[in-house]
Design a protein around this motif. Structure first.
Motif, PDB file in Angstrom:
ATOM      1  N   THR A 126       8.878  20.484  64.027  1.00 40.01           N
ATOM      2  CA  THR A 126       9.899  21.455  63.664  1.00 40.01           C
ATOM      3  C   THR A 126      10.699  21.056  62.436  1.00 40.01           C
ATOM      4  OG1 THR A 126      11.663  20.462  64.991  1.00 40.01           O
ATOM      5  CG2 THR A 126      10.173  21.993  66.113  1.00 40.01           C
ATOM      6  N   GLY A 127      10.604  19.783  62.039  1.00 41.72           N
ATOM      7  CA  GLY A 127      11.415  19.308  60.926  1.00 41.72           C
ATOM      8  C   GLY A 127      12.826  18.932  61.341  1.00 41.72           C
ATOM      9  N   ILE A 128      13.109  18.950  62.652  1.00 41.57           N
ATOM     10  CA  ILE A 128      14.393  18.487  63.159  1.00 41.57           C
ATOM     11  C   ILE A 128      14.221  17.027  63.579  1.00 41.57           C
ATOM     12  CG2 ILE A 128      16.225  18.826  64.846  1.00 41.57           C
ATOM     13  CD1 ILE A 128      15.942  21.081  62.812  1.00 41.57           C
ATOM     14  N   ILE A 129      14.746  16.112  62.771  1.00 40.80           N
ATOM     15  CA  ILE A 129      14.529  14.691  62.979  1.00 40.80           C
ATOM     16  C   ILE A 129      15.239  14.233  64.254  1.00 40.80           C
ATOM     17  CG2 ILE A 129      14.878  12.389  62.006  1.00 40.80           C
ATOM     18  CD1 ILE A 129      12.810  14.219  60.557  1.00 40.80           C
ATOM     19  N   ALA A 159       5.583  12.176  63.696  1.00 39.76           N
ATOM     20  CA  ALA A 159       5.786  12.367  62.260  1.00 39.76           C
ATOM     21  C   ALA A 159       6.669  11.243  61.728  1.00 39.76           C
ATOM     22  CB  ALA A 159       6.434  13.714  61.978  1.00 39.76           C
ATOM     23  N   VAL A 160       6.189  10.595  60.677  1.00 40.95           N
ATOM     24  CA  VAL A 160       6.919   9.517  60.007  1.00 40.95           C
ATOM     25  C   VAL A 160       7.174   9.953  58.574  1.00 40.95           C
ATOM     26  CG1 VAL A 160       6.868   7.089  59.278  1.00 40.95           C
ATOM     27  CG2 VAL A 160       5.826   7.775  61.461  1.00 40.95           C
ATOM     28  N   ASN A 161       8.439  10.228  58.261  1.00 43.85           N
ATOM     29  CA  ASN A 161       8.775  10.779  56.937  1.00 43.85           C
ATOM     30  C   ASN A 161       7.940  12.013  56.620  1.00 43.85           C
ATOM     31  OD1 ASN A 161      10.774   8.925  56.530  1.00 43.85           O
ATOM     32  ND2 ASN A 161       9.816   7.895  54.807  1.00 43.85           N
ATOM     33  N   GLY A 162       7.682  12.807  57.656  1.00 46.45           N
ATOM     34  CA  GLY A 162       6.954  14.047  57.462  1.00 46.45           C
ATOM     35  C   GLY A 162       5.452  13.936  57.509  1.00 46.45           C
ATOM     36  N   VAL A 163       4.922  12.741  57.753  1.00 46.68           N
ATOM     37  CA  VAL A 163       3.479  12.527  57.803  1.00 46.68           C
ATOM     38  C   VAL A 163       3.054  12.390  59.259  1.00 46.68           C
ATOM     39  CG1 VAL A 163       1.547  11.101  57.028  1.00 46.68           C
ATOM     40  CG2 VAL A 163       3.607  11.291  55.610  1.00 46.68           C
ATOM     41  N   CYS A 164       2.149  13.243  59.700  1.00 49.63           N
ATOM     42  CA  CYS A 164       1.669  13.198  61.075  1.00 49.63           C
ATOM     43  C   CYS A 164       0.757  11.992  61.275  1.00 49.63           C
ATOM     44  CB  CYS A 164       0.907  14.483  61.401  1.00 49.63           C
ATOM     45  SG  CYS A 164       0.228  14.519  63.074  1.00 49.63           S
ATOM     46  N   LEU A 165       1.169  11.067  62.154  1.00 44.74           N
ATOM     47  CA  LEU A 165       0.385   9.879  62.461  1.00 44.74           C
ATOM     48  C   LEU A 165       0.058   9.846  63.950  1.00 44.74           C
ATOM     49  CD1 LEU A 165       2.295   7.146  60.400  1.00 44.74           C
ATOM     50  CD2 LEU A 165       0.308   8.502  59.709  1.00 44.74           C
ATOM     51  N   THR A 166      -1.021   9.162  64.300  1.00 45.22           N
ATOM     52  CA  THR A 166      -1.451   9.040  65.687  1.00 45.22           C
ATOM     53  C   THR A 166      -1.100   7.660  66.213  1.00 45.22           C
ATOM     54  OG1 THR A 166      -3.296  10.562  65.317  1.00 45.22           O
ATOM     55  CG2 THR A 166      -3.426   9.131  67.253  1.00 45.22           C
ATOM     56  N   SER A 187      11.986  27.890  53.344  1.00 41.83           N
ATOM     57  CA  SER A 187      12.021  26.583  54.003  1.00 41.83           C
ATOM     58  C   SER A 187      11.171  25.573  53.244  1.00 41.83           C
ATOM     59  CB  SER A 187      11.521  26.689  55.445  1.00 41.83           C
ATOM     60  OG  SER A 187      12.369  27.506  56.212  1.00 41.83           O
ATOM     61  N   ILE A 188      11.599  24.332  53.263  1.00 38.62           N
ATOM     62  CA  ILE A 188      10.855  23.229  52.662  1.00 38.62           C
ATOM     63  C   ILE A 188      11.067  22.001  53.540  1.00 38.62           C
ATOM     64  CG2 ILE A 188      12.786  22.535  51.189  1.00 38.62           C
ATOM     65  CD1 ILE A 188       9.091  22.320  50.138  1.00 38.62           C
ATOM     66  N   THR A 189      10.064  21.162  53.640  1.00 35.44           N
ATOM     67  CA  THR A 189      10.195  19.918  54.382  1.00 35.44           C
ATOM     68  C   THR A 189      10.265  18.764  53.392  1.00 35.44           C
ATOM     69  OG1 THR A 189       8.837  20.872  56.142  1.00 35.44           O
ATOM     70  CG2 THR A 189       9.228  18.505  56.229  1.00 35.44           C
ATOM     71  N   VAL A 190      11.333  17.978  53.464  1.00 33.82           N
ATOM     72  CA  VAL A 190      11.535  16.823  52.587  1.00 33.82           C
ATOM     73  C   VAL A 190      11.595  15.575  53.463  1.00 33.82           C
ATOM     74  CG1 VAL A 190      13.045  15.719  50.897  1.00 33.82           C
ATOM     75  CG2 VAL A 190      12.801  18.207  50.902  1.00 33.82           C
ATOM     76  N   ASP A 191      10.601  14.697  53.329  1.00 40.95           N
ATOM     77  CA  ASP A 191      10.509  13.498  54.176  1.00 40.95           C
ATOM     78  C   ASP A 191      10.625  13.856  55.656  1.00 40.95           C
ATOM     79  OD1 ASP A 191       9.903  11.627  52.294  1.00 40.95           O
ATOM     80  OD2 ASP A 191      11.908  10.758  52.149  1.00 40.95           O
ATOM     81  N   SER A 244      18.580   8.569  42.856  1.00 40.55           N
ATOM     82  CA  SER A 244      17.792   9.254  41.818  1.00 40.55           C
ATOM     83  C   SER A 244      16.554   8.430  41.485  1.00 40.55           C
ATOM     84  CB  SER A 244      18.647   9.452  40.561  1.00 40.55           C
ATOM     85  OG  SER A 244      19.731  10.309  40.827  1.00 40.55           O
ATOM     86  N   GLY A 245      15.423   9.117  41.392  1.00 38.80           N
ATOM     87  CA  GLY A 245      14.146   8.456  41.129  1.00 38.80           C
ATOM     88  C   GLY A 245      13.330   8.200  42.370  1.00 38.80           C
ATOM     89  N   ALA A 246      13.950   8.341  43.552  1.00 38.53           N
ATOM     90  CA  ALA A 246      13.222   8.111  44.801  1.00 38.53           C
ATOM     91  C   ALA A 246      12.136   9.174  44.992  1.00 38.53           C
ATOM     92  CB  ALA A 246      14.179   8.134  45.984  1.00 38.53           C
ATOM     93  N   ARG A 247      10.990   8.757  45.496  1.00 38.15           N
ATOM     94  CA  ARG A 247       9.897   9.676  45.794  1.00 38.15           C
ATOM     95  C   ARG A 247      10.011  10.160  47.225  1.00 38.15           C
ATOM     96  NH1 ARG A 247       4.368   8.920  44.041  1.00 38.15           N
ATOM     97  NH2 ARG A 247       4.063   7.705  45.945  1.00 38.15           N
ATOM     98  N   VAL A 248       9.721  11.449  47.437  1.00 42.57           N
ATOM     99  CA  VAL A 248       9.840  12.050  48.768  1.00 42.57           C
ATOM    100  C   VAL A 248       8.604  12.880  49.076  1.00 42.57           C
ATOM    101  CG1 VAL A 248      12.360  12.081  48.825  1.00 42.57           C
ATOM    102  CG2 VAL A 248      11.141  13.994  47.784  1.00 42.57           C
ATOM    103  N   ASN A 249       8.257  12.919  50.363  1.00 43.80           N
ATOM    104  CA  ASN A 249       7.142  13.748  50.806  1.00 43.80           C
ATOM    105  C   ASN A 249       7.590  15.199  50.931  1.00 43.80           C
ATOM    106  OD1 ASN A 249       5.275  11.573  51.165  1.00 43.80           O
ATOM    107  ND2 ASN A 249       6.320  11.049  53.079  1.00 43.80           N
ATOM    108  N   LEU A 250       6.772  16.113  50.432  1.00 46.84           N
ATOM    109  CA  LEU A 250       7.088  17.529  50.480  1.00 46.84           C
ATOM    110  C   LEU A 250       5.990  18.292  51.220  1.00 46.84           C
ATOM    111  CD1 LEU A 250       8.210  18.117  46.769  1.00 46.84           C
ATOM    112  CD2 LEU A 250       9.681  17.651  48.751  1.00 46.84           C
ATOM    113  N   GLU A 251       6.418  19.215  52.077  1.00 41.86           N
ATOM    114  CA  GLU A 251       5.473  20.143  52.712  1.00 41.86           C
ATOM    115  C   GLU A 251       6.028  21.550  52.589  1.00 41.86           C
ATOM    116  OE1 GLU A 251       3.714  21.495  57.032  1.00 41.86           O
ATOM    117  OE2 GLU A 251       4.248  19.372  56.785  1.00 41.86           O
TER     118      GLU A 251
END
Length: 212
Positions: free
Chosen positions: A3-6, A43-50, A138-142, A175-182
């Motif tokens: 859901t994107g609700i951490i 989900a870890v920073n927005g990445v689905c892991l098993t 809507s956008i997913t950031v990390d 500033s300059g940090a990289r973030v995962n986007l979905e």
């Protein structure tokens, strides 16, 4: 699906490399691991892991070379904070939006400016991804479900309220940090349908007629 609700944040305890891929071990005192089982999606920073191994306050997951290449997980060092969310069930309140955990691209935090009690973040996204990002969409950031407040060229803006700053990793980004986007799932499927209107019967005129 998520859901994107951490739920809470965790810490990268270890990163073990195996050639081109890795095994991440993530610890969290606040995450409810008692409700997790081997094979569950987290989900870890927005990445689905098993989850491949579980402890009382940690889990491990294998991360493929492609995932390391297409997300920010390969940037993490032990001690780094990460956002965590368990996969949703049919009984889970959908407080954010439908999130697949499949990252579309990596963005960059350009600026953050105080705005009343919130902060306004400006994030640059890959040009190919910008066509899916719309104001008030809507956008997913990390892994965090956020509302897009504005779009300007290859950047978009989101506002981070105090609760989100306190419960996620966004407060620590500079500033300059990289973030995962979905991008929003609906936007991607809508584009696909519009690419083949003769098959779906869906056109821009049809959408306008129905108020879109």
């Amino acid at each position: 699906m998520f859901t994107g609700i951490i739920e809470t944040t965790g810490t990268l305890r270890a990163c073990d490399t195996h050639g081109d891929d890795s095994t991440l071990t993530i610890a969290s005192q606040a995450f409810d691991f008692a409700r997790c089982a081997l094979g569950d999606s987290i989900a870890v920073n927005g990445v689905c892991l098993t989850a491949t191994a579980l402890g009382a306050d940690w889990f491990s997951a294998d991360v493929s070379a492609e995932t390391l290449r297409l997300t920010t997980l390969g940037d993490l060092n032990p001690g780094a904070a990460v956002n965590l969310e368990r996969a949703l069930t049919l009984a889970t309140p959908l407080g954010g939006h439908l999130v697949s955990g499949h990252v579309d691209g990596v963005g960059e935090l350009i600026d953050r400016v105080p705005e009343a009690r919130s902060e306004r973040l400006t994030i640059a996204a890959p040009r190919a991804l910008m066509r899916y990002i719309a104001a008030k969409g809507s956008i997913t950031v990390d892994g965090i479900s956020l509302t897009v407040n504005g779009v300007d060229g290859d950047t978009f803006h989101v506002n981070i309220v105090p609760h989100t700053q306190a419960r996620t990793t966004l407060a620590g980004l500079r500033s300059g940090a990289r973030v995962n986007l979905e991008a929003d799932l609906i936007a991607r499927y809508l584009e696909r349908l519009l690419q083949a209107p003769q098959e779906s019967g869906l056109t821009l005129d049809t959408l306008r007629q129905h108020g879109y």
